[in-house]
Design a protein around this motif. Structure first.
Motif, PDB file in Angstrom:
ATOM      1  N   SER A 216       9.589   9.197   8.430  1.00 54.37           N
ATOM      2  CA  SER A 216       9.151   8.500   7.229  1.00 54.37           C
ATOM      3  C   SER A 216       8.211   7.386   7.645  1.00 54.37           C
ATOM      4  O   SER A 216       8.229   6.940   8.805  1.00 54.37           O
ATOM      5  CB  SER A 216      10.354   7.925   6.460  1.00 54.37           C
ATOM      6  OG  SER A 216      10.980   6.903   7.217  1.00 54.37           O
ATOM      7  N   PRO A 217       7.359   6.903   6.721  1.00 54.56           N
ATOM      8  CA  PRO A 217       6.501   5.760   7.078  1.00 54.56           C
ATOM      9  C   PRO A 217       7.300   4.539   7.507  1.00 54.56           C
ATOM     10  O   PRO A 217       6.881   3.799   8.405  1.00 54.56           O
ATOM     11  CB  PRO A 217       5.732   5.498   5.780  1.00 54.56           C
ATOM     12  CG  PRO A 217       5.731   6.802   5.064  1.00 54.56           C
ATOM     13  CD  PRO A 217       7.044   7.440   5.389  1.00 54.56           C
ATOM     14  N   GLU A 218       8.469   4.323   6.881  1.00 49.33           N
ATOM     15  CA  GLU A 218       9.284   3.174   7.254  1.00 49.33           C
ATOM     16  C   GLU A 218       9.762   3.273   8.695  1.00 49.33           C
ATOM     17  O   GLU A 218       9.740   2.293   9.451  1.00 49.33           O
ATOM     18  CB  GLU A 218      10.480   3.038   6.306  1.00 49.33           C
ATOM     19  CG  GLU A 218      10.122   2.666   4.885  1.00 49.33           C
ATOM     20  CD  GLU A 218       9.709   3.881   4.058  1.00 49.33           C
ATOM     21  OE1 GLU A 218       9.622   4.987   4.640  1.00 49.33           O
ATOM     22  OE2 GLU A 218       9.448   3.716   2.848  1.00 49.33           O
ATOM     23  N   ALA A 219      10.216   4.466   9.097  1.00 53.30           N
ATOM     24  CA  ALA A 219      10.714   4.649  10.460  1.00 53.30           C
ATOM     25  C   ALA A 219       9.587   4.499  11.481  1.00 53.30           C
ATOM     26  O   ALA A 219       9.785   3.927  12.558  1.00 53.30           O
ATOM     27  CB  ALA A 219      11.375   6.017  10.594  1.00 53.30           C
ATOM     28  N   VAL A 220       8.421   5.021  11.148  1.00 52.55           N
ATOM     29  CA  VAL A 220       7.280   4.893  12.066  1.00 52.55           C
ATOM     30  C   VAL A 220       6.851   3.434  12.171  1.00 52.55           C
ATOM     31  O   VAL A 220       6.555   2.926  13.263  1.00 52.55           O
ATOM     32  CB  VAL A 220       6.120   5.789  11.598  1.00 52.55           C
ATOM     33  CG1 VAL A 220       4.916   5.610  12.513  1.00 52.55           C
ATOM     34  CG2 VAL A 220       6.543   7.248  11.577  1.00 52.55           C
ATOM     35  N   LEU A 221       6.819   2.730  11.042  1.00 51.46           N
ATOM     36  CA  LEU A 221       6.450   1.316  11.072  1.00 51.46           C
ATOM     37  C   LEU A 221       7.457   0.504  11.871  1.00 51.46           C
ATOM     38  O   LEU A 221       7.083  -0.443  12.563  1.00 51.46           O
ATOM     39  CB  LEU A 221       6.365   0.768   9.644  1.00 51.46           C
ATOM     40  CG  LEU A 221       5.028   0.925   8.914  1.00 51.46           C
ATOM     41  CD1 LEU A 221       5.148   0.406   7.496  1.00 51.46           C
ATOM     42  CD2 LEU A 221       3.923   0.199   9.647  1.00 51.46           C
ATOM     43  N   ASP A 222       8.716   0.846  11.772  1.00 52.67           N
ATOM     44  CA  ASP A 222       9.755   0.112  12.485  1.00 52.67           C
ATOM     45  C   ASP A 222       9.530   0.167  13.989  1.00 52.67           C
ATOM     46  O   ASP A 222       9.872  -0.774  14.713  1.00 52.67           O
ATOM     47  CB  ASP A 222      11.126   0.690  12.131  1.00 52.67           C
ATOM     48  CG  ASP A 222      12.251  -0.166  12.667  1.00 52.67           C
ATOM     49  OD1 ASP A 222      12.271  -1.374  12.357  1.00 52.67           O
ATOM     50  OD2 ASP A 222      13.097   0.370  13.405  1.00 52.67           O
ATOM     51  N   ASP A 223       8.959   1.252  14.470  1.00 45.55           N
ATOM     52  CA  ASP A 223       8.655   1.379  15.897  1.00 45.55           C
ATOM     53  C   ASP A 223       7.248   0.905  16.230  1.00 45.55           C
ATOM     54  O   ASP A 223       7.006   0.385  17.323  1.00 45.55           O
ATOM     55  CB  ASP A 223       8.831   2.841  16.328  1.00 45.55           C
ATOM     56  CG  ASP A 223       8.652   3.010  17.832  1.00 45.55           C
ATOM     57  OD1 ASP A 223       9.501   2.519  18.589  1.00 45.55           O
ATOM     58  OD2 ASP A 223       7.648   3.618  18.239  1.00 45.55           O
ATOM     59  N   LEU A 224       6.314   1.065  15.305  1.00 43.82           N
ATOM     60  CA  LEU A 224       4.909   0.764  15.588  1.00 43.82           C
ATOM     61  C   LEU A 224       4.599  -0.726  15.518  1.00 43.82           C
ATOM     62  O   LEU A 224       3.873  -1.246  16.365  1.00 43.82           O
ATOM     63  CB  LEU A 224       4.013   1.523  14.607  1.00 43.82           C
ATOM     64  CG  LEU A 224       2.505   1.249  14.730  1.00 43.82           C
ATOM     65  CD1 LEU A 224       1.988   1.745  16.073  1.00 43.82           C
ATOM     66  CD2 LEU A 224       1.739   1.915  13.598  1.00 43.82           C
ATOM     67  N   LEU A 225       5.126  -1.429  14.507  1.00 36.89           N
ATOM     68  CA  LEU A 225       4.742  -2.822  14.305  1.00 36.89           C
ATOM     69  C   LEU A 225       5.103  -3.721  15.496  1.00 36.89           C
ATOM     70  O   LEU A 225       4.267  -4.531  15.908  1.00 36.89           O
ATOM     71  CB  LEU A 225       5.361  -3.354  13.013  1.00 36.89           C
ATOM     72  CG  LEU A 225       4.685  -2.870  11.725  1.00 36.89           C
ATOM     73  CD1 LEU A 225       5.395  -3.427  10.512  1.00 36.89           C
ATOM     74  CD2 LEU A 225       3.223  -3.268  11.705  1.00 36.89           C
ATOM     75  N   PRO A 226       6.322  -3.630  16.068  1.00 39.96           N
ATOM     76  CA  PRO A 226       6.568  -4.441  17.270  1.00 39.96           C
ATOM     77  C   PRO A 226       5.625  -4.103  18.425  1.00 39.96           C
ATOM     78  O   PRO A 226       5.170  -5.005  19.138  1.00 39.96           O
ATOM     79  CB  PRO A 226       8.027  -4.099  17.623  1.00 39.96           C
ATOM     80  CG  PRO A 226       8.633  -3.673  16.338  1.00 39.96           C
ATOM     81  CD  PRO A 226       7.550  -2.948  15.610  1.00 39.96           C
ATOM     82  N   ARG A 227       5.302  -2.830  18.587  1.00 41.76           N
ATOM     83  CA  ARG A 227       4.346  -2.445  19.633  1.00 41.76           C
ATOM     84  C   ARG A 227       2.956  -3.005  19.334  1.00 41.76           C
ATOM     85  O   ARG A 227       2.221  -3.398  20.249  1.00 41.76           O
ATOM     86  CB  ARG A 227       4.274  -0.916  19.751  1.00 41.76           C
ATOM     87  CG  ARG A 227       5.557  -0.285  20.278  1.00 41.76           C
ATOM     88  CD  ARG A 227       5.419   1.238  20.311  1.00 41.76           C
ATOM     89  NE  ARG A 227       6.639   1.853  20.815  1.00 41.76           N
ATOM     90  CZ  ARG A 227       6.874   2.128  22.083  1.00 41.76           C
ATOM     91  NH1 ARG A 227       5.956   1.838  22.986  1.00 41.76           N
ATOM     92  NH2 ARG A 227       7.998   2.702  22.454  1.00 41.76           N
ATOM     93  N   TYR A 228       2.602  -3.023  18.058  1.00 39.73           N
ATOM     94  CA  TYR A 228       1.300  -3.565  17.673  1.00 39.73           C
ATOM     95  C   TYR A 228       1.219  -5.054  18.012  1.00 39.73           C
ATOM     96  O   TYR A 228       0.208  -5.529  18.549  1.00 39.73           O
ATOM     97  CB  TYR A 228       1.084  -3.336  16.180  1.00 39.73           C
ATOM     98  CG  TYR A 228      -0.189  -3.947  15.642  1.00 39.73           C
ATOM     99  CD1 TYR A 228      -1.426  -3.336  15.862  1.00 39.73           C
ATOM    100  CD2 TYR A 228      -0.171  -5.129  14.914  1.00 39.73           C
ATOM    101  CE1 TYR A 228      -2.598  -3.888  15.373  1.00 39.73           C
ATOM    102  CE2 TYR A 228      -1.331  -5.684  14.415  1.00 39.73           C
ATOM    103  CZ  TYR A 228      -2.542  -5.062  14.642  1.00 39.73           C
ATOM    104  OH  TYR A 228      -3.693  -5.622  14.152  1.00 39.73           O
ATOM    105  N   VAL A 229       2.272  -5.810  17.698  1.00 34.45           N
ATOM    106  CA  VAL A 229       2.293  -7.237  18.013  1.00 34.45           C
ATOM    107  C   VAL A 229       2.255  -7.442  19.525  1.00 34.45           C
ATOM    108  O   VAL A 229       1.534  -8.313  20.036  1.00 34.45           O
ATOM    109  CB  VAL A 229       3.542  -7.895  17.401  1.00 34.45           C
ATOM    110  CG1 VAL A 229       3.641  -9.362  17.824  1.00 34.45           C
ATOM    111  CG2 VAL A 229       3.516  -7.796  15.877  1.00 34.45           C
TER     112      VAL A 229
END
Length: 293
Positions: A216-229
């Motif tokens: 889901s977009p939520e699950a992907v964001l949960d992993d992607l956003l910390p990596r992005y920061v």
């Protein structure tokens, strides 16, 4: 006029200084190329991360605000601000350090920041400078080395992420020296948290493309956003390292040229003083001979 002995002592002192500055210049030049290559190599990955985040943040569905998808996207009223300041650990970098300190100081004292301002200094020069002011530190980092890795910078981003998600700060900004060229390094401020989804470079054409995110977009964001920061902080540290070595090489080259020019001026002054001394001795000899005659 100084004596010839004093001038010779000054010439030796300036020559020794020129040898030191030239050695520092050569070391900085050897490190500069590798630091530049690391900073430039990380840029495509950071750009790809921004593009993916732009597409993913818009996948929240039905044009709704993407903020609720993840706490790092949530916008709050700014009451507490944290600034991650990245500076060198060592000096001899020309005006780079003072420019960064002045730039960060203008942000700390700016009324636009609102509320309380705290800092996360990365590098000894920023830590020593702001330790003299009444600015609280949320953490401090030193001696990351000339070629830091992602593991070295991850604790910095983790502190920012945890403080933001716990509500201890309402926004986080990143201040560092962006590498433009060997002779130009620009103090830069980048908003880090809340994460702002970049606009898509392809405009309306990209908006027509449908993406499927699993699970889901939520699950992907949960992993992607910390990596992005983490990647934003890592990229800033690499840019700062390249800027530091470039500024140090240019500063030491200018110092070496100035020292060599000073040696030339002192040599000319020494020759004039020596000529005056010889002329005075000849006059004394001639005067003594005339008196004896």
């Amino acid at each position: 006029m100084p004596s010839t002995r004093e001038i010779r002592r000054r010439i030796r002192s300036v020559e020794n200084t020129a040898k030191i500055t030239n050695a520092v210049q050569l070391v900085a030049a050897s490190k500069m190329r590798r630091a530049q290559m690391r900073a430039e190599a990380a840029r495509p990955y950071a750009e790809s991360m921004r593009g993916l985040l732009a597409n993913l943040a818009g996948a929240g569905g039905d044009g709704q605000d993407p903020g609720p998808l993840h706490p790092l996207l949530e916008r709050r009223e700014v009451g507490k601000t944290a600034i991650i300041l990245i500076t060198p650990d060592r000096g001899l970098a020309g005006g780079l350090i003072s420019n960064l300190q002045r730039h960060a100081g203008s942000l700390v004292l700016s009324p636009d920041q609102g509320g309380d301002v705290s800092m996360i200094p990365v590098g000894r020069k920023g830590l020593d400078y702001f330790a003299r002011f009444d600015v609280p530190f949320r953490g401090e980092f030193q001696r990351l080395g000339d070629y830091p890795s992602l593991d070295d910078t991850r604790p910095i981003s983790q502190i920012a992420i945890q403080d933001y998600m716990r509500g201890e700060v309402d926004q986080v900004s990143l201040v560092y020296a962006a590498f433009v060229s060997t002779v130009q390094q620009r103090p830069t401020t980048v908003p880090l948290l809340p994460v702002e989804a970049p606009a898509s470079d392809d405009g309306d054409a990209a908006a027509e493309v449908e993406y499927i995110f699993e699970p889901s977009p939520e699950a992907v964001l949960d992993d992607l956003l910390p990596r992005y920061v983490e990647m934003q902080v890592y990229q800033a540290v690499l840019e700062s390292a390249a800027s530091e070595q470039s500024a140090r090489m240019v500063a030491m080259r200018n110092a070496t040229d100035a020292a060599n020019e000073m040696v030339g001026d002192l040599t000319l002054q020494y020759n004039k003083a020596r000529q005056e001394q010889i002329t005075s001795e000849l006059l004394d000899i001639v005067g003594g001979v005339e008196a004896m005659a």
